[in-house]
Design an enzyme around this catalytic site. Structure first.
Site, short mmCIF file in Angstrom:
data_model
loop_
_atom_site.label_atom_id
_atom_site.label_comp_id
_atom_site.label_asym_id
_atom_site.label_seq_id
_atom_site.Cartn_x
_atom_site.Cartn_y
_atom_site.Cartn_z
N GLY A 102 0.76 -1.12 -0.14
CA GLY A 102 0.09 0.09 -0.18
C GLY A 102 0.79 1.24 -0.08
N GLY A 114 4.46 0.92 4.98
CA GLY A 114 3.75 0.58 3.77
C GLY A 114 3.58 -1.04 4.08
N CYS A 126 5.49 9.91 -0.85
CA CYS A 126 4.05 9.45 -0.22
C CYS A 126 3.15 10.38 -0.67
CB CYS A 126 4.20 9.48 1.26
SG CYS A 126 5.13 8.06 1.84
N ALA A 149 8.57 5.88 7.08
CA ALA A 149 7.40 5.45 6.20
C ALA A 149 6.81 4.19 6.46
CB ALA A 149 7.86 5.43 4.67
#
Length: 226
Positions: free
Chosen positions: A75, A153, A182, A151
């Site tokens: 994602g 994901g 992002c 980050a």
């Protein structure tokens, strides 16, 4: 919900090519799903590269020739990986930990927040913005200026997680110039070094492990670095 066994803690001590990381995660996730292997956290450092998540917009890739670009399957949008950044690939069986994706992402956030706290950094969540953020006003910068330091994901297959987190220790922040990280152009990126904090990769790994155990449970180091 079953009580998870200790999570295997693997640390690679050389740069890991991104395709090798994806292949390793794929194989481990399949083994966890078939009960042939246990859960694992794999800490790596990549050569400079960009990855595109499933929500990435082409216009956010500002320089397609700066570094190699990989489709990540996780994602999120575009992000950077490279030297001086610790990437944690987290392969946990959420069948045994509760099938709650929001809780899992929140636990990943809490893991990073607790790790940053070990270095005197206040990491924060922001509604509508993925990742962990730092208010520069708390660290001698402009009040109200916020930069991203980590980050997140994730991807799930049969409720086994993979991909995970990345935390900036001392990367070359100009390497982010080839993307809109992002998809957020209104804010910048930072690192421990950028905040004036000297920490080695080993220092951060130790803090990551300690905070992981507080959030997710016990971890056990495998005998050799791979």
């Amino acid at each position: 919900m079953n009580t998870p066994t200790p999570v295997e803690w693997r640390i690679s001590d050389t740069f890991t090519p991104y395709p090798d990381a994806v292949d390793g995660m794929e194989r481990r996730v399949a083994a966890i799903s078939s009960a042939d292997a246990g859960e694992q956290v794999w800490l790596v450092e990549h050569p400079p590269l960009y990855t595109a998540g499933t929500s990435a917009n082409d216009e956010d890739l500002l320089d397609a020739h700066k570094f190699p670009v990989f489709q990540a399957g996780r994602g999120g949008e575009f992000t950077y990986h490279g030297p001086g950044q610790r990437v944690g690939y987290v392969m946990l069986d959420l069948n045994r930990r509760g099938r709650d994706v929001r809780r899992y992402v929140r636990d990943l956030e809490e893991w990073i927040i607790a790790t940053l706290a070990a270095f005197g950094v206040t990491g924060e969540r922001r509604d509508g913005r993925v990742g962990i953020w730092v208010d520069r006003g708390r660290h001698g910068g402009l009040p109200g200026k916020e930069d991203k330091i980590a980050a997140i994901g994730v991807r799930l297959r049969r409720w086994v997680s993979f991909h995970g987190v990345s935390l900036n220790i001392c990367p070359n922040l100009s390497h982010y110039d080839g993307i809109v990280p992002c998809g957020i152009s209104q804010h910048g990126v930072t690192s421990l070094q950028d905040l004036g904090i000297t920490a080695t990769m080993e220092d951060v790994d130790a803090a990551l492990r300690e905070s992981f155990e507080r959030v997710f449970g016990r971890a056990t180091v495998i005998p050799s670095l791979v």
